[in-house]
Design a protein around this motif. Sequence first.
Motif, PDB file in Angstrom:
ATOM      1  N   TYR A 106       5.083   8.310  -0.906  1.00 19.00           N
ATOM      2  CA  TYR A 106       4.366   7.636   0.333  1.00 19.00           C
ATOM      3  C   TYR A 106       6.347   7.089   1.016  1.00 19.00           C
ATOM      4  O   TYR A 106       7.369   6.527  -0.114  1.00 19.00           O
ATOM      5  N   CYS A 107       6.412   6.837   2.252  1.00 17.22           N
ATOM      6  CA  CYS A 107       7.617   6.263   3.020  1.00 17.22           C
ATOM      7  C   CYS A 107       7.312   4.861   2.670  1.00 17.22           C
ATOM      8  O   CYS A 107       6.680   4.213   3.492  1.00 17.22           O
ATOM      9  N   SER A 108       8.459   4.533   1.986  1.00 14.32           N
ATOM     10  CA  SER A 108       8.733   2.161   2.007  1.00 14.32           C
ATOM     11  C   SER A 108       8.922   1.981   3.102  1.00 14.32           C
ATOM     12  O   SER A 108       8.402   0.831   3.208  1.00 14.32           O
ATOM     13  N   SER A 109       9.032   2.861   3.898  1.00 11.05           N
ATOM     14  CA  SER A 109       9.568   1.834   5.259  1.00 11.05           C
ATOM     15  C   SER A 109       8.242   2.051   6.767  1.00 11.05           C
ATOM     16  O   SER A 109       7.623   1.849   7.862  1.00 11.05           O
ATOM     17  N   GLU A 110       7.193   2.457   6.226  1.00  8.24           N
ATOM     18  CA  GLU A 110       5.861   2.696   7.066  1.00  8.24           C
ATOM     19  C   GLU A 110       5.034   2.580   6.571  1.00  8.24           C
ATOM     20  O   GLU A 110       3.894   2.400   5.602  1.00  8.24           O
ATOM     21  N   GLU A 111       5.076   1.004   8.023  1.00  8.69           N
ATOM     22  CA  GLU A 111       3.320   0.424   7.583  1.00  8.69           C
ATOM     23  C   GLU A 111       2.547   0.730   7.251  1.00  8.69           C
ATOM     24  O   GLU A 111       1.304   0.714   6.690  1.00  8.69           O
ATOM     25  N   ASN A 112       1.616   1.748   7.882  1.00  7.14           N
ATOM     26  CA  ASN A 112       0.325   2.315   8.199  1.00  7.14           C
ATOM     27  C   ASN A 112       0.763   3.427   6.250  1.00  7.14           C
ATOM     28  O   ASN A 112      -0.560   3.025   5.422  1.00  7.14           O
ATOM     29  N   SER A 113       1.420   3.609   5.818  1.00  6.16           N
ATOM     30  CA  SER A 113       1.387   4.335   4.617  1.00  6.16           C
ATOM     31  C   SER A 113       1.618   2.926   3.424  1.00  6.16           C
ATOM     32  O   SER A 113       0.708   3.250   2.432  1.00  6.16           O
ATOM     33  N   LYS A 114       1.771   2.251   3.754  1.00  2.87           N
ATOM     34  CA  LYS A 114       1.668   1.143   2.963  1.00  2.87           C
ATOM     35  C   LYS A 114       0.737   0.384   2.615  1.00  2.87           C
ATOM     36  O   LYS A 114       0.009  -0.495   1.453  1.00  2.87           O
ATOM     37  N   PHE A 115      -0.450   0.333   4.025  1.00  6.52           N
ATOM     38  CA  PHE A 115      -1.813  -0.166   4.055  1.00  6.52           C
ATOM     39  C   PHE A 115      -2.535   0.469   3.766  1.00  6.52           C
ATOM     40  O   PHE A 115      -3.560   0.210   2.533  1.00  6.52           O
ATOM     41  N   GLN A 116      -2.165   1.874   3.298  1.00  9.24           N
ATOM     42  CA  GLN A 116      -3.188   2.826   2.840  1.00  9.24           C
ATOM     43  C   GLN A 116      -2.881   2.831   1.011  1.00  9.24           C
ATOM     44  O   GLN A 116      -3.887   2.887   0.252  1.00  9.24           O
ATOM     45  N   ILE A 117      -1.299   2.462   0.893  1.00  4.88           N
ATOM     46  CA  ILE A 117      -1.525   2.369  -0.411  1.00  4.88           C
ATOM     47  C   ILE A 117      -2.389   1.268  -1.367  1.00  4.88           C
ATOM     48  O   ILE A 117      -2.960   1.487  -2.463  1.00  4.88           O
ATOM     49  N   ARG A 118      -2.429  -0.037  -0.727  1.00  5.98           N
ATOM     50  CA  ARG A 118      -2.776  -0.784  -1.209  1.00  5.98           C
ATOM     51  C   ARG A 118      -4.486  -0.491  -1.135  1.00  5.98           C
ATOM     52  O   ARG A 118      -4.501  -0.989  -2.895  1.00  5.98           O
ATOM     53  N   ILE A 119      -4.599   0.387  -0.822  1.00  7.29           N
ATOM     54  CA  ILE A 119      -6.243   0.817  -0.616  1.00  7.29           C
ATOM     55  C   ILE A 119      -6.648   1.821  -1.965  1.00  7.29           C
ATOM     56  O   ILE A 119      -7.224   1.410  -2.772  1.00  7.29           O
ATOM     57  N   ALA A 120      -5.361   2.712  -2.236  1.00  7.16           N
ATOM     58  CA  ALA A 120      -5.352   3.660  -3.069  1.00  7.16           C
ATOM     59  C   ALA A 120      -5.105   2.723  -4.117  1.00  7.16           C
ATOM     60  O   ALA A 120      -5.639   2.972  -5.317  1.00  7.16           O
ATOM     61  N   LYS A 121      -4.528   1.925  -4.562  1.00  7.20           N
ATOM     62  CA  LYS A 121      -4.288   1.508  -5.813  1.00  7.20           C
ATOM     63  C   LYS A 121      -5.331   0.836  -6.356  1.00  7.20           C
ATOM     64  O   LYS A 121      -6.069   0.210  -7.078  1.00  7.20           O
ATOM     65  N   GLU A 122      -6.760   0.125  -5.322  1.00  8.95           N
ATOM     66  CA  GLU A 122      -7.754  -0.790  -5.607  1.00  8.95           C
ATOM     67  C   GLU A 122      -8.426   0.187  -6.383  1.00  8.95           C
ATOM     68  O   GLU A 122      -9.468   0.315  -6.893  1.00  8.95           O
ATOM     69  N   ALA A 123      -8.461   1.847  -5.385  1.00 17.21           N
ATOM     70  CA  ALA A 123      -9.811   2.318  -5.520  1.00 17.21           C
ATOM     71  C   ALA A 123      -8.867   3.102  -7.302  1.00 17.21           C
ATOM     72  O   ALA A 123     -10.019   3.885  -7.901  1.00 17.21           O
ATOM     73  N   CYS A 124      -7.838   3.489  -7.048  1.00 15.45           N
ATOM     74  CA  CYS A 124      -7.557   3.729  -8.987  1.00 15.45           C
ATOM     75  C   CYS A 124      -7.818   3.021 -10.370  1.00 15.45           C
ATOM     76  O   CYS A 124      -8.396   3.374 -10.902  1.00 15.45           O
ATOM     77  N   ASP A 125      -7.267   1.607  -9.699  1.00 17.72           N
ATOM     78  CA  ASP A 125      -8.304   0.236 -10.654  1.00 17.72           C
ATOM     79  C   ASP A 125      -9.798   0.267 -10.376  1.00 17.72           C
ATOM     80  O   ASP A 125      -9.920   0.965 -12.134  1.00 17.72           O
ATOM     81  N   ARG A 126     -10.700   0.904  -9.710  1.00 18.95           N
ATOM     82  CA  ARG A 126     -11.762   0.985 -10.301  1.00 18.95           C
ATOM     83  C   ARG A 126     -12.222   2.263 -10.838  1.00 18.95           C
ATOM     84  O   ARG A 126     -13.338   2.811 -11.533  1.00 18.95           O
ATOM     85  N   ASN A 127     -11.399   3.571 -10.629  1.00 21.62           N
ATOM     86  CA  ASN A 127     -12.036   4.774 -11.151  1.00 21.62           C
ATOM     87  C   ASN A 127     -10.726   5.037 -12.309  1.00 21.62           C
ATOM     88  O   ASN A 127     -10.568   5.900 -13.054  1.00 21.62           O
ATOM     89  N   GLY A 128     -10.340   3.760 -12.882  1.00 25.90           N
ATOM     90  CA  GLY A 128      -9.723   3.907 -14.308  1.00 25.90           C
ATOM     91  C   GLY A 128      -8.671   4.340 -14.735  1.00 25.90           C
ATOM     92  O   GLY A 128      -7.883   5.256 -15.252  1.00 25.90           O
ATOM     93  N   LEU A 129      -7.507   4.909 -13.127  1.00 23.67           N
ATOM     94  CA  LEU A 129      -6.078   5.315 -12.571  1.00 23.67           C
ATOM     95  C   LEU A 129      -4.984   4.318 -12.917  1.00 23.67           C
ATOM     96  O   LEU A 129      -5.250   3.810 -12.305  1.00 23.67           O
ATOM     97  N   SER A 130      -4.148   5.004 -13.974  1.00 24.53           N
ATOM     98  CA  SER A 130      -2.726   4.084 -13.786  1.00 24.53           C
ATOM     99  C   SER A 130      -1.684   5.056 -12.894  1.00 24.53           C
ATOM    100  O   SER A 130      -2.456   5.558 -12.087  1.00 24.53           O
ATOM    101  N   TYR A 131      -1.283   4.239 -11.990  1.00 25.69           N
ATOM    102  CA  TYR A 131       0.037   4.533 -11.112  1.00 25.69           C
ATOM    103  C   TYR A 131       0.645   4.105 -10.729  1.00 25.69           C
ATOM    104  O   TYR A 131       1.026   2.596 -11.647  1.00 25.69           O
ATOM    105  N   VAL A 132       1.985   5.052  -9.830  1.00 25.27           N
ATOM    106  CA  VAL A 132       3.801   4.604 -10.119  1.00 25.27           C
ATOM    107  C   VAL A 132       3.759   4.892  -9.290  1.00 25.27           C
ATOM    108  O   VAL A 132       3.358   6.253  -8.162  1.00 25.27           O
ATOM    109  N   ASP A 133       4.517   4.455  -8.019  1.00 26.82           N
ATOM    110  CA  ASP A 133       4.731   4.193  -6.648  1.00 26.82           C
ATOM    111  C   ASP A 133       6.141   5.086  -6.961  1.00 26.82           C
ATOM    112  O   ASP A 133       7.101   5.430  -7.727  1.00 26.82           O
TER     113      ASP A 133
END
Length: 315
Positions: free
Chosen positions: A165-192
Amino acid sequence: MKKIALVLLAAAAAGAVLCSAKKQKQVKIGVIQLVEHPALDASYKGFVDGLKEAGYVDGENIKIDYENAQGEQANCVTIAAKLISKRSGLIFAIATPAAQAVANKTSSIPIVVTAVTDPQSAGLVESNAMPGTNVTGTSDLTPVAAQIELLKRLVPSAKKIGLLYCSSEENSKFQIRIAKEACDRNGLSYVDATVSNTNEVQQVVRSLVGKIDAIYAPTDNMIASSMATVALVTTEAKIPVITGEDGMCQSGGLATFGINYYQLGKQTAKMAVEILRDGKKPASMPIEYLETCDFTYNKDVAAALGITVPADLLK
């Protein structure tokens, strides 16, 4: 003869008054779009079609002044000032940076926005439920958690995910926070994997090769406009990409649960009509959302990656 002449003169004068009144009633609608890519283009088309269906036709009772910032924030600021100086009666802003640029320059002209994931966190409204400002419109918030679950289902062997994602897009950062929580629930590690301009996209994606099992890209305008570049790397490297919306999928992603941006544009047009025709104020018009999302996948990419889509998703 004099009577006939007077009648004709009066009729001509009346016609001129009517024509003048008709011209005076023409509302200027300024449009500022961040960048060209299928989702934002579809939202603009939906907006114009929605206005037309409601009786607002460009060149007749409205005059649409469309401007595209070509992905440059500086252009957004310039265009915003231009639309305001032209005394637009209403401004339609497509994507978060475009909306922020125009909202920062006027607090009086009604602004309707779309393709803004969270207007509240973007500083456009006091709250999504009660804007309290001259801004309202529609959110393109997609079911991010469901998209991560889709990734897990289509790529069950995946352990580590690249979040692109683009580091300066607020909409992207908002979605990425949700994505990280979903990854945690699904046992997935992640890297930005963040980019700040389109020139960095290919290099950043290449840096992920061999380090991750799949990529998740939200409804990010910079990534969406560069999906062909992303796909050049990911398809060759056999890396599945789950995207935030259909246009990104068709441009090289694997699959998505996404919203229909054309319908989102039409929904925004309905809100604009309520302002123009009914006199509603954006301050008291809650941000609206599409209630349905569609499963979409790219058959060619699925074939290239050797991925079979479960039958129940195709129903």
